[in-house]
Design an enzyme around this catalytic site. Structure first.
Site, short mmCIF file in Angstrom:
data_model
loop_
_atom_site.label_atom_id
_atom_site.label_comp_id
_atom_site.label_asym_id
_atom_site.label_seq_id
_atom_site.Cartn_x
_atom_site.Cartn_y
_atom_site.Cartn_z
N ARG A 31 4.84 7.92 -2.32
CA ARG A 31 4.94 6.48 -2.06
C ARG A 31 5.97 5.90 -3.03
NH1 ARG A 31 -0.41 2.70 -1.73
NH2 ARG A 31 0.45 1.50 -3.44
N ARG A 66 -0.34 11.89 -5.58
CA ARG A 66 -0.55 11.40 -4.21
C ARG A 66 0.68 11.63 -3.32
NH1 ARG A 66 -2.37 5.45 -2.84
NH2 ARG A 66 -0.79 4.88 -4.35
N ARG A 105 2.49 -1.13 -12.73
CA ARG A 105 1.37 -1.60 -11.89
C ARG A 105 0.10 -1.73 -12.72
NH1 ARG A 105 1.66 2.85 -7.48
NH2 ARG A 105 -0.24 1.96 -6.62
N ARG A 149 -5.84 -10.62 -5.92
CA ARG A 149 -5.28 -9.94 -7.09
C ARG A 149 -4.94 -10.91 -8.20
NH1 ARG A 149 -3.19 -5.13 -4.24
NH2 ARG A 149 -2.53 -3.71 -5.86
P1 AP5 Z 1 -6.45 5.17 -2.87
O1 AP5 Z 1 -7.72 5.15 -2.09
O2 AP5 Z 1 -5.18 4.99 -2.14
O3 AP5 Z 1 -6.55 4.16 -4.09
P2 AP5 Z 1 -6.18 2.62 -4.15
O4 AP5 Z 1 -7.05 2.03 -5.21
O5 AP5 Z 1 -6.24 2.01 -2.80
O6 AP5 Z 1 -4.70 2.77 -4.70
P3 AP5 Z 1 -3.34 2.08 -4.27
O7 AP5 Z 1 -2.29 2.79 -5.07
O8 AP5 Z 1 -3.16 2.03 -2.81
O9 AP5 Z 1 -3.65 0.64 -4.85
P4 AP5 Z 1 -2.71 -0.48 -5.26
O10 AP5 Z 1 -3.67 -1.57 -5.52
O11 AP5 Z 1 -1.78 -0.17 -6.36
O12 AP5 Z 1 -1.75 -0.62 -4.00
P5 AP5 Z 1 -1.73 -1.59 -2.73
O13 AP5 Z 1 -1.31 -0.79 -1.59
O14 AP5 Z 1 -2.96 -2.42 -2.64
O15 AP5 Z 1 -6.42 6.56 -3.70
C1 AP5 Z 1 -5.34 6.89 -4.55
C2 AP5 Z 1 -5.21 8.43 -4.63
O16 AP5 Z 1 -6.38 8.97 -5.27
C3 AP5 Z 1 -5.14 9.12 -3.25
O17 AP5 Z 1 -4.31 10.24 -3.35
C4 AP5 Z 1 -6.59 9.51 -2.97
O18 AP5 Z 1 -6.69 10.61 -2.09
C5 AP5 Z 1 -7.10 9.84 -4.37
N1 AP5 Z 1 -8.51 9.54 -4.55
C6 AP5 Z 1 -9.22 8.48 -4.04
N2 AP5 Z 1 -10.51 8.53 -4.46
C7 AP5 Z 1 -10.60 9.63 -5.28
C8 AP5 Z 1 -11.67 10.21 -6.03
N3 AP5 Z 1 -12.91 9.66 -6.04
N4 AP5 Z 1 -11.41 11.34 -6.75
C9 AP5 Z 1 -10.17 11.89 -6.77
N5 AP5 Z 1 -9.12 11.40 -6.06
C10 AP5 Z 1 -9.32 10.27 -5.34
O19 AP5 Z 1 -0.54 -2.60 -3.17
C11 AP5 Z 1 0.76 -2.14 -3.31
C12 AP5 Z 1 1.66 -3.28 -3.74
O20 AP5 Z 1 1.65 -4.33 -2.74
C13 AP5 Z 1 1.25 -4.00 -5.04
O21 AP5 Z 1 1.73 -3.34 -6.19
C14 AP5 Z 1 1.89 -5.36 -4.83
O22 AP5 Z 1 3.28 -5.32 -5.08
C15 AP5 Z 1 1.69 -5.62 -3.33
N6 AP5 Z 1 0.43 -6.33 -3.03
C16 AP5 Z 1 -0.61 -5.88 -2.27
N7 AP5 Z 1 -1.59 -6.78 -2.22
C17 AP5 Z 1 -1.17 -7.84 -2.97
C18 AP5 Z 1 -1.77 -9.08 -3.32
N8 AP5 Z 1 -3.00 -9.43 -2.90
N9 AP5 Z 1 -1.06 -9.92 -4.11
C19 AP5 Z 1 0.18 -9.60 -4.55
N10 AP5 Z 1 0.80 -8.44 -4.26
C20 AP5 Z 1 0.11 -7.55 -3.47
#
Ligand code: AP5
Length: 212
Positions: free
Chosen positions: A152, A125, A163, A86
């Site tokens: 969430r 979501r 975000r 990221r």
């Molecule tokens: P989903 O598949 O969950 O989408 P996503 O891109 O994975 O979204 P996230 O919100 O999980 O991503 P994020 O990057 O913010 O969070 P993460 O957990 O990595 O789908 C989202 C929704 O849309 C669902 O309801 C789904 O059903 C729907 N949907 C999916 N596809 C669709 C479609 N085609 N059409 C319609 N609807 C659809 O990170 C969370 C936090 O963790 C970060 O903010 C940060 O604080 C920390 N973190 C994690 N990794 C790191 C890192 N590498 N470095 C630093 N901090 C980190």
């Protein structure tokens, strides 16, 4: 391979489908952090404060988590990374790790979705309070384990906007870091999930051919 994209783009959904289809482990850094928070791991409690504000957890912690996960034997045939790297520092550390492990080159896919659609998806979501899975739309309990559905903690509208800002500032430059590689692809994520999955499969196989 790496699934890139802004919050709500569908990285987790598509990484899960592709990993299951190919029998590969899906490594989601967000899921790893949320699991550690549930287990009340002290480092994770610091991380939770960052996550709840929509900020990134520090590079040192995230690189150590991924480096540790990469020592497990199940990653040998390949893996799907969701949510990492990221920052450009994380991307550089991942390249070094791949070189040490004699793996790669990495396939990188950017799931592109307009901001208005991201905000709409994240506002709607619901996740399972027990297993953490994304809920199907219009269900009132988790289809996997029957658990209660909740929002969430970082899907609150103000946090979503933060975000998205952090994504533009810190994660967009990672796409530029990868863009010129022959194994970089972009998929239109603003389509039905099944359609995105079909296109992704074609793009990933094409990128895999470019590795040889
Ligand atoms: P989903 O598949 O969950 O989408 P996503 O891109 O994975 O979204 P996230 O919100 O999980 O991503 P994020 O990057 O913010 O969070 P993460 O957990 O990595 O789908 C989202 C929704 O849309 C669902 O309801 C789904 O059903 C729907 N949907 C999916 N596809 C669709 C479609 N085609 N059409 C319609 N609807 C659809 O990170 C969370 C936090 O963790 C970060 O903010 C940060 O604080 C920390 N973190 C994690 N990794 C790191 C890192 N590498 N470095 C630093 N901090 C980190």
């Amino acid at each position: 391979m790496i699934m890139m994209g802004p919050p709500g783009a569908g990285k987790g959904t598509q990484a899960g489908l592709f990993a299951r289809d190919r029998g590969l482990p899906k490594i989601s850094t967000g899921d790893i952090l949320r699991e550690a928070v549930k287990e009340r791991n002290p480092t994770a409690l610091d991380a939770k404060a960052c996550m709840d504000r929509g900020e990134l957890v520090d590079d040192g912690t995230m690189i150590a988590i991924v480096a540790d996960r990469m020592t497990k034997p199940d990653v040998q045939p390949g893996f799907v990374l969701d949510g990492f790297p990221r920052t450009v520092a994380q991307a550089r550390a991942l390249d070094e790790l791949m070189e040490r492990l004699g793996s790669g080159p990495l396939i990188v896919v950017d799931v592109a979705v307009p901001d208005e659609e991201l905000v709409r998806r994240l506002a709607g979501r619901r996740i399972c309070s027990v297993c953490g899975a994304n809920a199907e739309l219009s269900t009132d309990a988790c289809q996997k384990c029957g658990g209660r559905l909740v929002q969430r903690s970082d899907d609150d509208q103000g946090v979503v906007l933060e975000r998205l800002r952090v994504y533009q500032q810190s994660t967009k430059p990672v796409l530029e870091y990868y863009r010129e590689r022959p194994t970089f692809r972009v998929v239109n994520g603003a389509q039905a999930p099944e359609r995105v999955a079909q296109e992704l499969t074609v793009l990933i196989d094409d990128a895999a051919a470019a590795r040889r």
